[in-house]
Design a protein around this motif. Sequence first.
Motif, PDB file in Angstrom:
ATOM      1  N   PHE A  62      29.613  13.753  85.670  1.00  0.00           N
ATOM      2  CA  PHE A  62      30.484  13.228  84.907  1.00  0.00           C
ATOM      3  C   PHE A  62      30.929  13.964  83.769  1.00  0.00           C
ATOM      4  CE2 PHE A  62      31.056  10.365  81.134  1.00  0.00           C
ATOM      5  CZ  PHE A  62      32.006   9.419  81.796  1.00  0.00           C
ATOM      6  N   LEU A  63      32.403  13.598  83.720  1.00  0.00           N
ATOM      7  CA  LEU A  63      32.995  14.325  82.514  1.00  0.00           C
ATOM      8  C   LEU A  63      33.543  13.363  81.530  1.00  0.00           C
ATOM      9  CD1 LEU A  63      35.572  16.904  84.182  1.00  0.00           C
ATOM     10  CD2 LEU A  63      33.405  17.390  82.941  1.00  0.00           C
ATOM     11  N   LYS A  64      32.709  13.609  80.428  1.00  0.00           N
ATOM     12  CA  LYS A  64      33.335  12.625  79.099  1.00  0.00           C
ATOM     13  C   LYS A  64      34.891  12.863  78.675  1.00  0.00           C
ATOM     14  CE  LYS A  64      31.943  12.125  74.330  1.00  0.00           C
ATOM     15  NZ  LYS A  64      31.202  12.687  73.329  1.00  0.00           N
ATOM     16  N   ALA A  65      35.499  11.781  78.521  1.00  0.00           N
ATOM     17  CA  ALA A  65      36.978  12.060  78.027  1.00  0.00           C
ATOM     18  C   ALA A  65      36.836  12.133  76.429  1.00  0.00           C
ATOM     19  CB  ALA A  65      37.734  10.753  78.532  1.00  0.00           C
ATOM     20  N   ASN A  66      37.606  12.923  75.977  1.00  0.00           N
ATOM     21  CA  ASN A  66      37.917  13.218  74.478  1.00  0.00           C
ATOM     22  C   ASN A  66      39.293  12.998  74.439  1.00  0.00           C
ATOM     23  OD1 ASN A  66      35.363  13.595  73.318  1.00  0.00           O
ATOM     24  ND2 ASN A  66      35.249  15.617  74.029  1.00  0.00           N
ATOM     25  N   ILE A  97      41.358  15.650  87.594  1.00  0.00           N
ATOM     26  CA  ILE A  97      41.729  16.121  88.747  1.00  0.00           C
ATOM     27  C   ILE A  97      40.850  16.590  89.458  1.00  0.00           C
ATOM     28  CG2 ILE A  97      43.366  17.768  90.003  1.00  0.00           C
ATOM     29  CD1 ILE A  97      45.086  18.115  87.573  1.00  0.00           C
ATOM     30  N   ARG A  98      40.611  15.852  90.789  1.00  0.00           N
ATOM     31  CA  ARG A  98      39.529  16.383  91.552  1.00  0.00           C
ATOM     32  C   ARG A  98      40.050  17.488  92.489  1.00  0.00           C
ATOM     33  NH1 ARG A  98      34.554  15.062  93.573  1.00  0.00           N
ATOM     34  NH2 ARG A  98      34.270  13.318  92.306  1.00  0.00           N
ATOM     35  N   ASP A  99      39.307  18.567  92.638  1.00  0.00           N
ATOM     36  CA  ASP A  99      39.611  19.715  93.415  1.00  0.00           C
ATOM     37  C   ASP A  99      39.063  19.555  94.875  1.00  0.00           C
ATOM     38  OD1 ASP A  99      37.314  20.799  93.257  1.00  0.00           O
ATOM     39  OD2 ASP A  99      37.639  22.454  92.003  1.00  0.00           O
ATOM     40  N   ASP A 100      39.331  20.450  95.857  1.00  0.00           N
ATOM     41  CA  ASP A 100      38.854  20.407  97.236  1.00  0.00           C
ATOM     42  C   ASP A 100      37.469  20.841  97.335  1.00  0.00           C
ATOM     43  OD1 ASP A 100      39.450  22.820  96.578  1.00  0.00           O
ATOM     44  OD2 ASP A 100      40.421  23.451  98.489  1.00  0.00           O
ATOM     45  N   LYS A 101      36.974  21.367  96.175  1.00  0.00           N
ATOM     46  CA  LYS A 101      35.401  21.754  96.245  1.00  0.00           C
ATOM     47  C   LYS A 101      34.459  20.566  95.736  1.00  0.00           C
ATOM     48  CE  LYS A 101      36.535  26.398  96.285  1.00  0.00           C
ATOM     49  NZ  LYS A 101      36.558  27.791  95.361  1.00  0.00           N
ATOM     50  N   GLY A 102      34.941  19.491  95.393  1.00  0.00           N
ATOM     51  CA  GLY A 102      34.304  18.430  94.872  1.00  0.00           C
ATOM     52  C   GLY A 102      33.872  18.388  93.207  1.00  0.00           C
ATOM     53  N   PHE A 103      34.720  19.451  92.690  1.00  0.00           N
ATOM     54  CA  PHE A 103      34.610  19.390  91.185  1.00  0.00           C
ATOM     55  C   PHE A 103      35.880  18.595  90.249  1.00  0.00           C
ATOM     56  CE2 PHE A 103      32.547  23.368  92.161  1.00  0.00           C
ATOM     57  CZ  PHE A 103      31.591  23.547  91.301  1.00  0.00           C
ATOM     58  N   ASP A 104      35.323  17.780  89.335  1.00  0.00           N
ATOM     59  CA  ASP A 104      36.390  17.116  88.704  1.00  0.00           C
ATOM     60  C   ASP A 104      36.930  18.203  87.712  1.00  0.00           C
ATOM     61  OD1 ASP A 104      36.077  14.671  89.951  1.00  0.00           O
ATOM     62  OD2 ASP A 104      34.477  13.987  88.693  1.00  0.00           O
ATOM     63  N   ASN A 105      38.003  18.129  87.176  1.00  0.00           N
ATOM     64  CA  ASN A 105      38.583  18.851  86.392  1.00  0.00           C
ATOM     65  C   ASN A 105      39.473  18.217  85.471  1.00  0.00           C
ATOM     66  OD1 ASN A 105      38.608  21.761  87.709  1.00  0.00           O
ATOM     67  ND2 ASN A 105      39.093  20.477  89.320  1.00  0.00           N
ATOM     68  N   ARG A 106      38.991  18.064  83.932  1.00  0.00           N
ATOM     69  CA  ARG A 106      39.845  17.512  82.968  1.00  0.00           C
ATOM     70  C   ARG A 106      40.580  18.413  82.324  1.00  0.00           C
ATOM     71  NH1 ARG A 106      40.050  12.776  81.234  1.00  0.00           N
ATOM     72  NH2 ARG A 106      38.145  11.820  82.386  1.00  0.00           N
ATOM     73  N   ILE A 107      41.795  18.285  81.838  1.00  0.00           N
ATOM     74  CA  ILE A 107      42.769  18.843  81.233  1.00  0.00           C
ATOM     75  C   ILE A 107      43.237  18.132  80.034  1.00  0.00           C
ATOM     76  CG2 ILE A 107      44.853  20.609  81.191  1.00  0.00           C
ATOM     77  CD1 ILE A 107      44.413  20.765  84.221  1.00  0.00           C
ATOM     78  N   LEU A 108      43.014  18.514  78.838  1.00  0.00           N
ATOM     79  CA  LEU A 108      43.378  18.189  77.670  1.00  0.00           C
ATOM     80  C   LEU A 108      44.145  18.969  76.701  1.00  0.00           C
ATOM     81  CD1 LEU A 108      43.560  15.523  75.517  1.00  0.00           C
ATOM     82  CD2 LEU A 108      41.372  16.526  74.542  1.00  0.00           C
ATOM     83  N   THR A 109      45.522  18.640  76.528  1.00  0.00           N
ATOM     84  CA  THR A 109      46.369  19.322  75.764  1.00  0.00           C
ATOM     85  C   THR A 109      46.808  18.819  74.456  1.00  0.00           C
ATOM     86  OG1 THR A 109      47.347  20.393  77.805  1.00  0.00           O
ATOM     87  CG2 THR A 109      48.611  20.961  75.830  1.00  0.00           C
ATOM     88  N   GLY A 110      46.863  19.468  73.293  1.00  0.00           N
ATOM     89  CA  GLY A 110      47.329  18.961  72.048  1.00  0.00           C
ATOM     90  C   GLY A 110      48.146  19.756  71.305  1.00  0.00           C
ATOM     91  N   THR A 111      48.847  19.581  70.212  1.00  0.00           N
ATOM     92  CA  THR A 111      49.784  20.473  69.567  1.00  0.00           C
ATOM     93  C   THR A 111      49.508  20.044  67.962  1.00  0.00           C
ATOM     94  OG1 THR A 111      51.473  20.558  70.962  1.00  0.00           O
ATOM     95  CG2 THR A 111      52.019  21.340  68.827  1.00  0.00           C
TER      96      THR A 111
END
Length: 188
Positions: free
Chosen positions: A79-83, A115-129
């Motif tokens: 599980f990936l916690k969302a910030n 984003i879920r990739d084809d290897k079963g990993f969840d990827n969370r990308i957070l961008t801020g300015t």
Amino acid sequence: MKDLFLIVIFLFSLNITAQKPCEFSVNVKDSIGIYKETKSAIVHEFIFGNTSKYVFFALALTDEMPSLTVQILQKSKDFLKANCFDVNSKIFLQLNNGKIITLLHIDQESCGTLIRDDKGFDNRILTGTFMFLKGSMEELKNSPVNMMRIKYLTDMEDYVVKKEFQSELNNHVYEPETFFMNNLHCVE
């Protein structure tokens, strides 16, 4: 002989104080305005088991207004916690000279993208300015950073800033401690 010695010292001092050349990933000038952004650099990397986290910095210049673009990439099979970034989010940078610099997030809420990739990993990308406060850029140009705190909407995280490390992601050597010292001149 004295003149030769002075010339050698002068040339040596020029070599030491020479700034690194600027590398931009974006450099646009059109009728709307100017936008430049330096290439991203990894300033923090954490890898443990199936979980990894990377913090990237890039400096941007939008119509003479410098800013810091922060991108946080998390990857895990767990599980990936969302910030989230919001108007109250901040970055605190503790310098080696003891001063603390605060950068303020722009008024735009963001909780990232999962984003879920084809290897079963969840990827969370957070961008801020984040914007620099008046006078803070001068301090950042003159002293390395040794600690970083990111204040999210509901959480806070601290990071020890390393002098240098070789990334496991791309095998490049990064110098996060002196990121601002080496790159701020690119957006002034």
